[in-house]
Design a protein around this motif. Structure first.
Motif, PDB file in Angstrom:
ATOM      1  N   LYS A  27       0.913  -1.139  -0.016  1.00  0.00           N
ATOM      2  CA  LYS A  27       0.101   0.018   0.182  1.00  0.00           C
ATOM      3  C   LYS A  27       0.768   1.101  -0.004  1.00  0.00           C
ATOM      4  N   LYS A  28       2.002   1.201   0.744  1.00  0.00           N
ATOM      5  CA  LYS A  28       2.981   2.424   0.855  1.00  0.00           C
ATOM      6  C   LYS A  28       4.237   2.182   0.369  1.00  0.00           C
ATOM      7  N   PRO A  29       4.404   1.838  -1.135  1.00  0.00           N
ATOM      8  CA  PRO A  29       5.615   1.445  -1.915  1.00  0.00           C
ATOM      9  C   PRO A  29       6.663   2.287  -1.416  1.00  0.00           C
ATOM     10  N   ASP A  30       6.610   3.639  -1.207  1.00  0.00           N
ATOM     11  CA  ASP A  30       7.677   4.657  -0.979  1.00  0.00           C
ATOM     12  C   ASP A  30       8.280   4.476   0.251  1.00  0.00           C
ATOM     13  N   ALA A  31       7.566   3.731   1.325  1.00  0.00           N
ATOM     14  CA  ALA A  31       7.920   3.691   2.799  1.00  0.00           C
ATOM     15  C   ALA A  31       9.077   2.834   2.767  1.00  0.00           C
ATOM     16  N   SER A  32      10.089   3.351   3.684  1.00  0.00           N
ATOM     17  CA  SER A  32      11.160   2.605   4.103  1.00  0.00           C
ATOM     18  C   SER A  32      10.814   1.467   4.799  1.00  0.00           C
ATOM     19  N   TYR A  33      11.540   0.295   4.796  1.00  0.00           N
ATOM     20  CA  TYR A  33      11.230  -0.762   5.672  1.00  0.00           C
ATOM     21  C   TYR A  33      12.384  -1.217   6.448  1.00  0.00           C
ATOM     22  N   VAL A  34      12.201  -1.388   7.763  1.00  0.00           N
ATOM     23  CA  VAL A  34      13.539  -1.813   8.748  1.00  0.00           C
ATOM     24  C   VAL A  34      12.947  -2.948   9.718  1.00  0.00           C
ATOM     25  N   ARG A  35      13.901  -4.028   9.506  1.00  0.00           N
ATOM     26  CA  ARG A  35      13.517  -5.283  10.233  1.00  0.00           C
ATOM     27  C   ARG A  35      14.498  -5.321  11.468  1.00  0.00           C
ATOM     28  N   TYR A  60       8.476   5.370   7.813  1.00  0.00           N
ATOM     29  CA  TYR A  60       9.099   4.069   7.894  1.00  0.00           C
ATOM     30  C   TYR A  60       8.113   2.953   8.370  1.00  0.00           C
ATOM     31  N   ILE A  61       8.603   1.721   8.069  1.00  0.00           N
ATOM     32  CA  ILE A  61       7.577   0.740   8.466  1.00  0.00           C
ATOM     33  C   ILE A  61       8.592  -0.328   9.363  1.00  0.00           C
ATOM     34  N   ILE A  62       8.630  -0.398  10.554  1.00  0.00           N
ATOM     35  CA  ILE A  62       9.500  -0.959  11.455  1.00  0.00           C
ATOM     36  C   ILE A  62       9.155  -2.251  12.039  1.00  0.00           C
ATOM     37  N   LEU A  63       9.631  -3.597  11.611  1.00  0.00           N
ATOM     38  CA  LEU A  63       9.193  -4.900  12.301  1.00  0.00           C
ATOM     39  C   LEU A  63      10.043  -5.139  13.487  1.00  0.00           C
ATOM     40  N   LEU A  64       9.585  -5.043  14.593  1.00  0.00           N
ATOM     41  CA  LEU A  64      10.394  -5.961  15.914  1.00  0.00           C
ATOM     42  C   LEU A  64      10.035  -7.316  15.867  1.00  0.00           C
ATOM     43  N   ASP A  65      11.133  -7.982  15.426  1.00  0.00           N
ATOM     44  CA  ASP A  65      10.791  -9.492  15.089  1.00  0.00           C
ATOM     45  C   ASP A  65      11.465 -10.090  16.405  1.00  0.00           C
ATOM     46  N   ARG A  66      10.657 -10.477  17.387  1.00  0.00           N
ATOM     47  CA  ARG A  66      10.951 -11.238  18.621  1.00  0.00           C
ATOM     48  C   ARG A  66      12.231 -10.724  19.416  1.00  0.00           C
ATOM     49  N   ILE A  67      12.246  -9.383  19.496  1.00  0.00           N
ATOM     50  CA  ILE A  67      13.454  -8.836  20.117  1.00  0.00           C
ATOM     51  C   ILE A  67      13.681  -9.119  21.660  1.00  0.00           C
ATOM     52  N   MET A  68      12.465  -9.782  22.108  1.00  0.00           N
ATOM     53  CA  MET A  68      12.403  -9.916  23.764  1.00  0.00           C
ATOM     54  C   MET A  68      13.470 -11.062  24.340  1.00  0.00           C
ATOM     55  N   GLU A  69      13.996 -11.643  23.226  1.00  0.00           N
ATOM     56  CA  GLU A  69      15.195 -12.569  23.473  1.00  0.00           C
ATOM     57  C   GLU A  69      16.457 -11.734  23.842  1.00  0.00           C
ATOM     58  N   ASN A  70      16.577 -10.324  23.429  1.00  0.00           N
ATOM     59  CA  ASN A  70      17.440  -9.458  24.010  1.00  0.00           C
ATOM     60  C   ASN A  70      17.097  -8.984  25.380  1.00  0.00           C
ATOM     61  N   LEU A  71      17.976  -9.200  26.350  1.00  0.00           N
ATOM     62  CA  LEU A  71      17.377  -8.593  27.881  1.00  0.00           C
ATOM     63  C   LEU A  71      17.285  -7.016  27.842  1.00  0.00           C
ATOM     64  N   GLU A  72      18.231  -6.236  27.095  1.00  0.00           N
ATOM     65  CA  GLU A  72      18.209  -4.844  27.107  1.00  0.00           C
ATOM     66  C   GLU A  72      16.610  -4.477  26.399  1.00  0.00           C
ATOM     67  N   ALA A  73      16.276  -5.103  25.262  1.00  0.00           N
ATOM     68  CA  ALA A  73      15.007  -4.845  24.460  1.00  0.00           C
ATOM     69  C   ALA A  73      13.903  -5.000  25.567  1.00  0.00           C
ATOM     70  N   LYS A  74      13.878  -6.252  26.255  1.00  0.00           N
ATOM     71  CA  LYS A  74      12.951  -6.714  27.068  1.00  0.00           C
ATOM     72  C   LYS A  74      12.703  -5.673  28.337  1.00  0.00           C
ATOM     73  N   GLU A  75      14.068  -4.837  28.839  1.00  0.00           N
ATOM     74  CA  GLU A  75      13.839  -3.782  29.718  1.00  0.00           C
ATOM     75  C   GLU A  75      13.284  -2.560  29.477  1.00  0.00           C
ATOM     76  N   LYS A  76      13.785  -2.049  28.181  1.00  0.00           N
ATOM     77  CA  LYS A  76      13.695  -0.924  27.555  1.00  0.00           C
ATOM     78  C   LYS A  76      12.508  -0.692  26.870  1.00  0.00           C
ATOM     79  N   LEU A  77      11.903  -1.799  26.172  1.00  0.00           N
ATOM     80  CA  LEU A  77      10.839  -1.529  25.215  1.00  0.00           C
ATOM     81  C   LEU A  77       9.470  -0.810  25.956  1.00  0.00           C
TER      82      LEU A  77
END
Length: 249
Positions: A27-35, A60-77
């Motif tokens: 739908k938004k072909p001009d959007a930047s994608y970040v995984r 931007y379209i940002i996909l956060l793909d199972r980042i809870m495996e990272n302890l810092e991400a789990k704390e900061k998100l």
């Protein structure tokens, strides 16, 4: 904007989040994608994309793909949840089971949360045994019409996917969408149900919903849905995919 897919049925959460991301990118072909994955997570990635936009794109379209495996991400998100939802960019989170703190933060801040719980084998077998005819009868396709009337693109997309998963044919869905759009056009042009030629209950809802759209928008939507329907029958487009893109307005 923040969308969250989570639950014990990780496969289903991944499938649903991927479908949303793919539809958004179409739908938004001009959007930047970040995984972002657990191994590539840093707080600065989120901070940079909360307000930033691409040099040559609108979002931007940002996909956060199972980042809870990272302890810092789990704390900061949890600290970022509210800001992600308020951002002009689109954040899509896919996870397994969430801890209580993160689930509470997402429930408070996210635009939409979809919980995917694992179905017990007995329930899955029973579901498979149901005939397509019965499943179609059980599904309330008018929930999609209401979502379109409310101009809620994510809800419309979500209900559409449920309809497809329940075996409702794309042609039938296109007919329901055209009926809703036509009802809103008639309601916007008239003052009473009798004048519009609609049931009073239908007229009342269509009248309210029509306030969410301009006359030009409704006219264009009607034209688009008719075009998609005919192109689908002629084999020019995949009607199921085209309707999905259409609903992510």
């Amino acid at each position: 904007m923040l969308y969250v897919f989570h639950g014990s049925d990780t496969h289903s959460a991944i499938t649903k989040s991927s479908a949303l991301v793919n539809s958004l990118r179409a739908k938004k072909p001009d959007a930047s994608y970040v995984r972002v994955e657990a191994g590539t997570w840093t707080s600065s990635i989120i901070e940079e994309h909360l307000g930033g936009q691409g040099l040559f794109s609108n979002k931007y379209i940002i996909l956060l793909d199972r980042i809870m495996e990272n302890l810092e991400a789990k704390e900061k998100l949890p600290e970022f949840a509210s800001a992600m939802n308020e951002s002009a960019n689109i954040f899509v989170v896919v996870e397994g089971k969430l801890n209580a703190e993160l689930k509470k933060a997402f429930e408070k801040s996210a635009e939409k949360m979809v919980e995917c719980e694992e179905i017990q084998k007995q329930e899955r077998d029973l579901s498979k045994s149901l005939s397509g005819r019965n499943r179609k009868e059980e599904f309330n396709i008018f929930a999609l019409a209401d979502a379109v009337g409310q101009k809620d693109s994510f809800k419309a997309w979500s209900v559409y996917r449920q309809a497809i998963d329940n075996g409702v044919e794309a042609e039938s869905i296109a007919g329901t969408l055209f009926w809703q759009i036509k009802s809103m056009i008639l309601a916007k042009m008239t003052s009473t149900a009798t004048e519009a030629g609609l049931n009073p209950f239908v007229f009342g809802k269509a009248k309210r919903y029509s306030n969410n759209y301009s006359p030009d928008e409704l006219g264009q939507w009607a034209k688009n849905i008719i075009g998609l329907y005919h192109d689908g029958h002629r084999g020019k487009v995949d009607l199921e995919l085209s309707l999905e893109k259409f609903l992510l307005f």
